[in-house]
Design a protein around this motif. Sequence first.
Motif, mmCIF file in Angstrom:
data_model
loop_
_atom_site.group_PDB
_atom_site.id
_atom_site.type_symbol
_atom_site.label_atom_id
_atom_site.label_comp_id
_atom_site.label_asym_id
_atom_site.label_seq_id
_atom_site.Cartn_x
_atom_site.Cartn_y
_atom_site.Cartn_z
ATOM 1 N N PHE A 130 0.825 -1.211 0.000
ATOM 2 C CA PHE A 130 0.000 0.000 0.000
ATOM 3 C C PHE A 130 0.859 1.261 0.000
ATOM 4 O O PHE A 130 0.476 2.273 -0.601
ATOM 5 N N LYS A 131 2.028 1.209 0.644
ATOM 6 C CA LYS A 131 2.864 2.399 0.728
ATOM 7 C C LYS A 131 3.336 2.871 -0.648
ATOM 8 O O LYS A 131 3.680 4.044 -0.818
ATOM 9 N N GLN A 132 3.315 1.970 -1.640
ATOM 10 C CA GLN A 132 3.743 2.345 -2.981
ATOM 11 C C GLN A 132 2.757 3.304 -3.646
ATOM 12 O O GLN A 132 3.123 4.084 -4.523
ATOM 13 N N VAL A 133 1.495 3.243 -3.238
ATOM 14 C CA VAL A 133 0.469 4.112 -3.835
ATOM 15 C C VAL A 133 -0.166 5.026 -2.801
ATOM 16 O O VAL A 133 -1.131 5.724 -3.102
ATOM 17 N N SER A 134 0.368 5.033 -1.587
ATOM 18 C CA SER A 134 -0.290 5.750 -0.496
ATOM 19 C C SER A 134 -0.379 7.246 -0.742
ATOM 20 O O SER A 134 -1.411 7.870 -0.452
ATOM 21 N N PHE A 135 0.676 7.862 -1.321
ATOM 22 C CA PHE A 135 0.652 9.308 -1.507
ATOM 23 C C PHE A 135 -0.400 9.717 -2.530
ATOM 24 O O PHE A 135 -1.049 10.755 -2.391
ATOM 25 N N VAL A 136 -0.621 8.889 -3.556
ATOM 26 C CA VAL A 136 -1.677 9.163 -4.520
ATOM 27 C C VAL A 136 -3.043 8.963 -3.870
ATOM 28 O O VAL A 136 -3.980 9.740 -4.076
ATOM 29 N N PHE A 137 -3.139 7.936 -3.051
ATOM 30 C CA PHE A 137 -4.389 7.631 -2.362
ATOM 31 C C PHE A 137 -4.798 8.773 -1.441
ATOM 32 O O PHE A 137 -5.968 9.178 -1.422
ATOM 33 N N TYR A 138 -3.850 9.331 -0.698
ATOM 34 C CA TYR A 138 -4.160 10.436 0.211
ATOM 35 C C TYR A 138 -4.550 11.692 -0.573
ATOM 36 O O TYR A 138 -5.431 12.449 -0.149
ATOM 37 N N PHE A 139 -3.909 11.919 -1.704
ATOM 38 C CA PHE A 139 -4.272 13.058 -2.543
ATOM 39 C C PHE A 139 -5.712 12.925 -3.031
ATOM 40 O O PHE A 139 -6.474 13.899 -3.047
ATOM 41 N N ILE A 140 -6.103 11.712 -3.426
ATOM 42 C CA ILE A 140 -7.470 11.485 -3.902
ATOM 43 C C ILE A 140 -8.462 11.650 -2.760
ATOM 44 O O ILE A 140 -9.587 12.135 -2.966
#
Length: 276
Positions: A61-71
């Motif tokens: 999950f940490k690989q996409v976490s920054f995009v996820f938080y932005f969304i």
Amino acid sequence: MNEVMLEYTDLDSPVHKLTGATKLICLILWAFASMITYDTRILAFMVIAGLVIFKISKVKFKQVSFVFYFILVFLLINNIAIFLLSPLEGVEIYGTRTDLFKIAGPYVVTKEQLFYHLNITLKYFSIIPIALLFMVATNPSEFASSLNRIGVSYKIAYSVSLALRYIPDIQHDYRNISFAQQARGIELSKKAKLIDRIKGSASIIMPLILSSLDRIDVISSAMELRAFGNKKKRTWYSARPFRMMDYISIGLLVVLLAVSLAFIYINGGRYYNPFV
């Protein structure tokens, strides 16, 4: 320093074993199934199924976490904007009104409006895991060869491949420019005020655009020197044939889309109405 980048990772999972074309077809079918319905039951199922598929893929999950938080931030702002512009949209859609409490003026919180916002949230979360998974579980070169195999021009397929391949490079450039700006005294860490961080991030945009344009020039010159596009066909080093799991995956997504369409007929529209 270890960087978490939104890029392809080669893992041993059922998702990674699918061809790139299969993943694209499944993503398109999944997106259509989500977009055409506001049925809470279907959207909730898709959210759970998407999380299960993400877990099966073994992607961290940490690989996409920054995009996820932005969304997440975008979704919050979007819901607030919808309520401010149309606080009784849910009432108009579902045909009933159950007031919970009044905020001020026309802004009244109703069960119907909250249910409408729930469906919007589910709609986003039904697509986000699959879209992110497509980006980190698809080999750009293999994806291009798969597209060409199903009839897409190899020039277009190669362009898509380049776009996917250079997303991590753009992220690296952003990080490097950010570090350079901080070395010059521009504070971009969490210690700085939000407005200062926004201004500092904006100052990165122009160097990032210039570095991207320079990369485009280098790539286009290299492709021109190799006479790219002179032939009608080309071979692919990373081409993979369709297997049984590819056909099964596409078949399951076709069934999901058909169920989504069937529920529109059953409900008499796109919306599931629990208030009647």
